[in-house]
Design an enzyme around this catalytic site. Sequence first.
Site, short mmCIF file in Angstrom:
data_model
loop_
_atom_site.label_atom_id
_atom_site.label_comp_id
_atom_site.label_asym_id
_atom_site.label_seq_id
_atom_site.Cartn_x
_atom_site.Cartn_y
_atom_site.Cartn_z
N HIS A 123 0.86 -1.05 0.06
CA HIS A 123 -0.13 0.11 0.27
C HIS A 123 0.88 1.24 -0.04
O HIS A 123 2.15 1.25 0.37
CB HIS A 123 -0.86 -0.12 1.05
N ASP A 200 3.13 -4.39 8.04
CA ASP A 200 1.91 -3.47 7.83
C ASP A 200 0.68 -4.24 8.13
O ASP A 200 0.28 -5.50 7.19
CB ASP A 200 1.68 -2.90 6.62
N GLN A 203 -4.60 -5.25 7.14
CA GLN A 203 -5.41 -6.01 6.59
C GLN A 203 -5.54 -7.38 7.17
O GLN A 203 -6.37 -8.32 6.86
CB GLN A 203 -5.49 -6.20 4.92
N LYS A 226 -10.29 -0.59 10.54
CA LYS A 226 -10.28 -1.66 9.93
C LYS A 226 -10.75 -2.89 10.48
O LYS A 226 -10.88 -4.07 10.18
CB LYS A 226 -9.02 -1.88 8.89
N CYS A 363 -4.71 2.26 -3.53
CA CYS A 363 -3.61 2.93 -3.15
C CYS A 363 -2.27 1.84 -3.26
O CYS A 363 -1.62 1.90 -2.36
CB CYS A 363 -3.65 3.17 -1.50
#
Length: 405
Positions: A123, A200, A203, A226, A363
């Site tokens: 991302h 990261d 998600q 999220k 993104c």
Amino acid sequence: MAFDVAALRQDFPILGRSVHGRPLTYLDNAATSQKPQVVIQALTDYYTQGNANVHRGVHLLSEEATQAFERSREVVARFLGLKESRGCVFVRGATEGINLVAETWGRTHLRAGDEILLTALEHHANIVPWQVAAERSGAKVVVVPVTPRGEVDLEAYRRLLSPRTKLVAFAHVSNALGTVNPAAEMTRLAKAVGATVLIDGCQAAAHFRVELPALGCDFYAFSGHKTFGPTGIGVLWGRPEILDALPPYQFGGDMIRKVDFDGTTFREAPERFEAGTPDIAGAIGLAVALEYFMTRQADAHAHEQKLLAAATERLLAIKGLRLVGEAPEKVAVISFLIEGGHPHDIGTLLDADGIAIRTGHHCCMPLMKHLGIPGTARASFAFYNTLEEVDRLAVSLEKIRKMMA
Ligand code: PLP
């Protein structure tokens, strides 16, 4: 407790609304998830009964707010499988968490000739801060390619790792394709060349249990919104010993030990990185969201995998529809293209049927360039989605496909 998705949906008030006269089919969970009533109520309760600034207050409300805020940090630690919460820094979201590391760790550790290893599926939030850190330090960004199925090319990854690799930063799960990266293995390989590892987790956190000790990374970032929590709050976890040795990110109240015009000293993590009044309500809401999710996590994952399998099968049966990203390990995210149809048109037509998806580059412009496509249409599922919604998506797409033929 049996996993009863119909009952669970009652906990999410927004799922009961309609869009363009149709029941809302919310399949844009990778962009942001919906919030259960307990989270909404926690925010209301805090502002109606508990609002006060945290830390240093001697009155009851401030003490209560401080306790609730710090309890939230404990919940975050539990959510990440940690024994202690000291490495959990409250930030605005994954973007701020990654920027914090790029700025503070990058400034102190990166030198000319060093390499920062990223993957092609990152991302922008896990690319641009490193590009800026590289420009500033003279370090170089090196990119691991992605296979046509949408997996990180592990052979190339092994080859590109070297003693020059100072930092490896990669997504636990790709937001654009749903690919689950072998994070523990990638971390182990990076550690073998002495690199620092940032994951990261934006998600991943909403889909399956994240156990940081098993991953072995140095930094992990995720966003509250999220993971069924409020916007404006997120977490950067860092190894406390690394965090304590970094310069602060921002300066002001709460992060100082002693201020004098002759010089200022700073606190240790996590306060060191939490200058100013934090998002107290956000942190409390996030903890409620994580607790809600944790009690359902295992069933949620199994349910989502069923949705993924069903949606993949239904979509593949549509003539001219092509999946983008077919890694064997995926969360319930499906990116696709329909021959002759622009993703934005697909998104607009689905919206008319009450179906919310996301279209475009997600993104991930470098990933789209890498795959040779301008963008995709992406349906992303959460544990409150249903097989009936998969059906609605497939029926609507079949109709759209005929319009586009
Ligand atoms: N990383 C990934 C993989 C994402 O999917 C996102 C958001 O879509 C981000 C980082 C940035 O998250 P936020 O906008 O919450 O800071």
